[in-house]
Motif scaffolding. Structure first.
Motif, short mmCIF file in Angstrom:
data_model
loop_
_atom_site.label_atom_id
_atom_site.label_comp_id
_atom_site.label_asym_id
_atom_site.label_seq_id
_atom_site.Cartn_x
_atom_site.Cartn_y
_atom_site.Cartn_z
N UNK A 607 0.83 -1.20 0.00
CA UNK A 607 0.00 0.00 0.00
C UNK A 607 0.87 1.25 0.00
N UNK A 608 1.92 1.21 0.79
CA UNK A 608 2.82 2.36 0.84
C UNK A 608 3.48 2.59 -0.51
N UNK A 609 3.86 1.51 -1.21
CA UNK A 609 4.48 1.67 -2.53
C UNK A 609 3.50 2.28 -3.52
N UNK A 610 2.21 1.99 -3.36
CA UNK A 610 1.21 2.61 -4.23
C UNK A 610 1.10 4.10 -3.96
N UNK A 611 1.15 4.46 -2.68
CA UNK A 611 1.11 5.88 -2.34
C UNK A 611 2.34 6.59 -2.90
N UNK A 612 3.51 5.97 -2.73
CA UNK A 612 4.74 6.56 -3.26
C UNK A 612 4.65 6.70 -4.78
N UNK A 613 4.14 5.67 -5.43
CA UNK A 613 3.99 5.70 -6.88
C UNK A 613 3.08 6.85 -7.30
N UNK A 614 2.02 7.06 -6.53
CA UNK A 614 1.10 8.16 -6.83
C UNK A 614 1.76 9.51 -6.66
N UNK A 615 2.43 9.70 -5.52
CA UNK A 615 3.01 11.00 -5.23
C UNK A 615 4.27 11.28 -6.03
N UNK A 616 4.89 10.25 -6.60
CA UNK A 616 6.00 10.50 -7.52
C UNK A 616 5.51 11.15 -8.81
N UNK A 617 4.18 11.15 -9.02
CA UNK A 617 3.58 11.80 -10.19
C UNK A 617 2.87 13.09 -9.80
#
Length: 1067
Positions: A607-617
């Motif tokens: 879940x954290x990796x998804x958040x990071x993936x989102x905020x990297x954009x």
């Protein structure tokens, strides 16, 4: 040297030395360098810079040459030292008058007088201080200022001496001149205050300059001039007067305003006053105890109450906060755990602090820190918009708290909370409860408050919050949550507790979020908590829209407790308000990063990796940079699991690469490169499919960073991890990689000062992962001779590089470089520690292991010293062990060379060969215990056994010792098969197998594979010691006959014979 002619010649040379033409400049500089050792040269320089009619640049050069000459030639023991007569003349000339009109030259003259004083005052120069004091009393303004400037530099230099005798001399000086220094400071301060109140700013500025210099003198005398300053009434009187003077000068700041001509000097003087207090506290904590109350009252008043409004400035606030922090955390002021063991002064100081830090005081300090100092300032917000990269690269860590406001406030908050947690916890909880409620995105103040609050969460704070907050508190206004929040927890396990959850997601002001991050390590994790298991389950089942994590905001995660559901608000911020919520997005992803190392449930990392993936954009660059930093903390965590990260690797790595291209500042590129390096290091070979773009971009970045060596260091670090991840495929990088290594490790190139350490590491990993040697890779080794001559801390890495070349291609490498390498080693061994000697000898040992014939031939100049070391009985065990390892290789695998070496040493020592061989065997047997590695112990046994069969009387005399070593080695390497009751050699290797690796294990490098293949040919791993002993004994028996062999065996201890028979049974 005739003085008049010399003066004209030197003056002409100095005039030419001011030229910008290199063809003129270089010969003149060489000429001046030659004159430095000539008698009378410095007297000429003194005359030149004292002549105010000459060109300023010429006089400036004369001062600099004089100053540099003091360091080189003033000491009596220095080569080409100045004569005592000339030094006497120079000392007199330096203090003849203090009327230098040029400020810069006056400062340099003051510095060079201080340099001479450090060496000669007071013994050879007793008149210096009296003359300075007399000149300071003068009426001439310029002379008074220059004398005071010199007085300060002399005092500063003498105070810096640390030998006991020098400190006593300075203390004697301080006691003699302290009264005068105090009266001088007081006089100039009063003059300044009178003039500034009279609005005579021009005259006031001159008096302020003298006030500043006299205060600098007093600071050094007060801090370093008294062993027990509390017993000197003048010292304590001055320190108490500091507070009043500070108030007067701060009031001057208020009246004069920011545009006053005195403002800059005023602020310097105010800061100097605070430095007096801070220095005295550091060096004399016990004498400072009477000043604790006034110091705290003063600092807290100006920093945390309206009294400071309109008069304080950032540097002053930092100094006051540091004063509070150092008093709070001073170990001298802490009573022992057992009160009876405490010193009286510790109890007194603790009592003063306890009386001062009452609940109202701590409440006000806590509120002001959170609601005022943690807020982003207008300047910081403007920087966010105009220069986001500079904003994102914050100055943190180290001693930044001593100089920068934001780190200073964070450290003070943390120290106060740790010391007074029982008092401050309710204060902050009250702030949490008072500030619950919806956040108005139209109100920038509310957003700033939320940002500041996310920075410093307290662990012990939230632990105790369960006594104050209820589920109703948590549920209030839930529909107004609008922030990215991920809570880490484990079902039925005590890790992140509900108490922490209350603080983590409650929509209190942003500054309180900031509190949570700083105090993360103080949370008590022993409170019953709840999980977000239901949330994770619903998310995985698709009941929650995954697009929620694609938004600039995301989900408020609610614990799995009855009647509370997870709520998402993806639509609320799908509006122009998105940009305003960037404060929250950036702070929350920062907050997650702070908590990663405390505890974070493994199941929630996807879940954290998804958040990071989102905020990297995220559309905001600052948010993307902060997200990259959090990614590094996540990946670099001990609990990181590669298999969980792999589904996101391609997307996240691509976004990191985009970020690297988008940022322009060197510091930011370095920061992103460190993240990329960390990701590559953790996923290792899994990175191979995704590095194509990075590999193409790095050469361009390297070229662009030609003037930025620190960025190049970051590129080198990235290349190190990239080569390790690519393994043998890194050979495709050689067109870029090898020139980079060549430049970074070439000591004739200026950048090597910055790049050498990382360049050597890259060179090493490149060799370790190289599938085969190339001419270009071999050619880089030309840099090694100069590196070995440096004998720097990188010497160990240099030896590892040499070893890697030998493993890679011993024949080609040794034929090209063995001669120069041998010369370098011979020079090193003349002046090197025992540890360094071992490192050199290990290179020789590896060369003999890889190529016994060629290695012995190429390193032949080093081997006689090894032989002589064995004969002499080297005392250092590790060196002796290495000697025996080398000689074991030679004896076992190149016996003809051993014979020639034995002949050479016997001839040098005028001994019989047999006698010398007997000495070597005897020493070998005697020092066998120096060898701790089983491989070397087996090698020694094989080497000595290789002397058999023999009819040489010396070898037969030493037969008992050879058998003794062999039995010891058998004990080391033989393991018993319990089923068959037979023994087998545990060091034998029959074939090479690729190891089966888990996901967390690193694959073997090409060098690891080469070592394995080499081991298959090494007698230590290919010859059974048990079989070898048996065959050699049988051969000796055949040579001598049964009767003769029986007599020989009788020389061996019966217990050894029994053990030997036990090992050899069945053969």
């Amino acid at each position: 040297m005739d003085m008049d002619s010399a003066s004209s010649v030197v003056l002409q040379a100095l005039t030419q030395a001011t030229s910008q033409d290199t063809s003129v400049l270089k010969p003149v500089e060489e000429q001046l360098r030659q004159w430095e050792t000539q008698p009378g040269f410095y007297s000429v320089l003194l005359n030149i810079f004292n002549n105010h009619m000459l060109d300023v640049n010429v006089r400036w050069l004369a001062v600099l040459y004089f100053k540099n000459g003091i360091d080189r030639y003033w000491r009596r023991v220095a080569p080409h030292a100045l004569s005592e007569e000339e030094k006497t003349s120079l000392r007199a000339g330096l203090i003849t008058n203090f009327n230098e009109p040029v400020n810069q030259i006056a400062t340099q003259i003051a510095v060079l007088i201080a340099k001479v004083a450090r060496l000669d005052c007071p013994r050879q120069w007793p008149e210096l201080i009296p003359i300075l004091l007399e000149s300071v009393k003068g009426q001439d303004g310029l002379q008074q200022h220059r004398a005071l400037l010199t007085f300060y530099h002399v005092t500063k230099t003498l105070a810096s001496k640390r030998l006991a005798q020098d400190r006593r001399l300075f203390q004697d000086l301080a006691s003699g001149i302290y009264s005068f220094a105090c009266s001088l400071w007081s006089h100039h301060t009063d003059c300044f205050l009178q003039q500034i109140y009279a609005r005579d700013e021009a005259t006031a500025l001159s008096s302020l300059e003298r006030t500043l210099l006299s205060l600098k003198v007093l600071r050094k005398l007060t801090v370093h001039g008294f062993q027990e300053p509390q017993q000197n009434m003048e010292v304590m009187g001055f320190l108490n007067a500091v507070f009043e003077r500070l108030k007067q000068f701060l009031e001057c700041c208020r009246q004069g305003g920011p545009d006053s001509t005195c403002r800059e000097k005023l602020e310097k003087t105010i800061i100097l006053y605070t430095k007096v207090l801070l220095d005295f506290l550091e060096y004399h904590p016990c004498p400072f105890i009477p000043l604790i109350q006034r110091s705290l009252e003063f600092a807290v008043s100006y920093v945390f109450t309206p009294a400071g409004e309109g008069v304080t400035f950032e540097r002053f606030i930092v100094q006051c906060m540091n004063l509070i922090k150092l008093i709070v955390k001073n170990d001298t002021y802490k009573p022992a755990k057992n009160i009876e063991d405490s010193k009286p002064e510790s109890l007194e100081a603790h009592k003063i602090k306890t009386a001062f830090f009452t609940h109202p005081t701590l409440t006000e300090i806590g509120r002001r820190l959170v609601s005022h100092y943690f807020l982003l300032t207008e300047e910081e917000l403007a920087m966010w918009e105009e220069d986001p990269e500079s904003f994102a690269v914050e100055e943190t860590g180290g001693d930044s708290w001593k100089y920068s406001l934001r780190p200073c406030t964070e450290v003070l908050f943390l120290d106060l909370f740790h010391t007074y947690s029982q008092t401050m916890t309710p204060v902050l909880l009250e702030m949490v409860q008072n500030l619950q409620g919806p956040t108005n995105a139209e109100d920038p103040v509310q957003l700033l408050m939320k940002d500041a609050g996310k920075s410093k969460p307290s662990s012990s704070l939230v632990a105790s919050s369960t006594n104050h907050l209820s589920f109703q508190d948590l549920d209030s206004n839930i529909s107004d949550y609008a922030e990215i929040t991920i809570i880490s927890s484990m079902q039925n396990v005590k890790d992140f507790r509900f108490a922490f959850y209350c603080h983590f997601v409650t929509p209190i002001p942003n500054n309180t979020y900031k509190c949570r991050g700083i105090l993360r390590h103080t949370i008590d994790l022993n409170i019953d908590g709840y999980t977000i298991h239901n949330f994770c389950l619903r998310y995985q089942q698709g009941q929650m829209q995954r697009d929620t994590f694609r938004l600039p905001i995301t989900t408020v995660v609610k614990p799995s407790v009855p009647n509370i559901q997870c709520v998402t608000f993806g639509t609320k911020l799908m509006s122009p308000l998105l940009s305003r919520y960037k404060l929250i997005r950036r702070r929350v992803i920062w907050l997650i990063g702070q908590w990663i190392s405390v505890k974070f449930k493994s199941d929630l990392r996807p879940l954290l990796y998804e958040v990071i993936l989102s905020l990297m954009q995220d559309p905001d660059l600052v948010v993307r940079i902060e997200t990259a930093t959090t990614l590094k903390l996540t990946v670099d965590d001990f609990e990181f699991r590669t298999e969980q990260f792999l589904p996101y690797l391609e997307s996240i790595f691509g976004l990191l690469f985009q970020l690297l291209q988008q940022v322009t500042e060197c510091d930011t590129k370095m920061q992103v490169l460190h993240v990329i390096s960390c990701v590559i290091e953790r996923v290792n070979i899994q990175i191979r499919p995704y590095v194509g773009c990075l590999v193409q971009y790095l050469p361009l970045l390297w070229k662009q960073s030609e003037e930025h060596n620190m960025l190049r260091c970051a590129i080198l670090t990235t290349l190190v991890h990239l080569v390790q991840g690519l393994g043998a495929e890194s050979k495709n990088l050689y067109p870029f990689l090898l020139p980079v290594i060549q430049l970074s490790t070439d000591v004739s190139q200026p950048p090597h000062v910055y790049l050498l350490e990382d360049g050597l590491e890259l060179w090493l990993v490149t060799l370790e992962n190289s599938p085969a040697v190339t001419p270009e890779l071999l050619r880089i080794f030309q840099n090694m001779s100069a590196l070995l001559e440096l004998s720097s801390e990188n010497l160990r890495t240099c030896f590892q590089i040499v070893n890697a070349y030998i493993y890679l291609s011993a024949a080609e490498f040794l034929q090209n470089y063995a001669e120069s390498l041998c010369r370098s080693f011979c020079n090193l061994l003349k002046d090197i520690t025992n540890e360094g000697q071992v490192q050199v000898l290990k290179v020789v040992e590896i060369a003999l292991k890889v190529s016994p014939i060629l290695g012995a031939h190429m390193f032949q100049p080093l081997l006689p010293a090894v032989f002589r070391g064995i004969v002499a009985g080297e005392r250092y065990p590790v060196v002796m062990s290495t000697y025996l390892g080398i000689m074991g290789r030679v004896l076992l695998q190149n016996s003809s060379f051993f014979s020639s070496l034995l002949t050479q040493i016997a001839s040098e020592c005028s001994q019989e060969m047999g006698q010398l061989l007997g000495t070597v065997i005897e020493m070998w047997v005697d020092r066998m215990d120096n060898i701790t590695q089983p491989e070397r112990r087996k090698l020694s046994s094989l080497a000595l056994l290789s002397l058999l069969p023999s009819d040489n009387s010396v070898i037969q005399d030493k037969f008992c010792g050879i058998i003794n070593i062999s039995v010891e080695a058998l004990h080391d390497v033989m393991t018993e098969d319990t089923e068959t009751s037979t023994y087998k050699d545990c060091m034998l290797m029959s074939h090479f197998e690729e190891p089966k690796l888990s996901d967390d294990e690193e694959p073997p490098t090409e060098q690891d594979k080469r070592k394995k293949l080499l081991a298959l040919e090494d007698p230590v791993h290919s010859v059974s010691l048990q079989q070898f002993v048996y065959e050699k004994l049988k051969a000796q028996q055949a040579l001598m006959g049964d009767q003769g062999f029986g007599v020989l065996m009788e020389t061996v201890d019966t217990e050894l014979v029994r053990q030997l028979q036990e090992f050899l049974q069945g053969l």
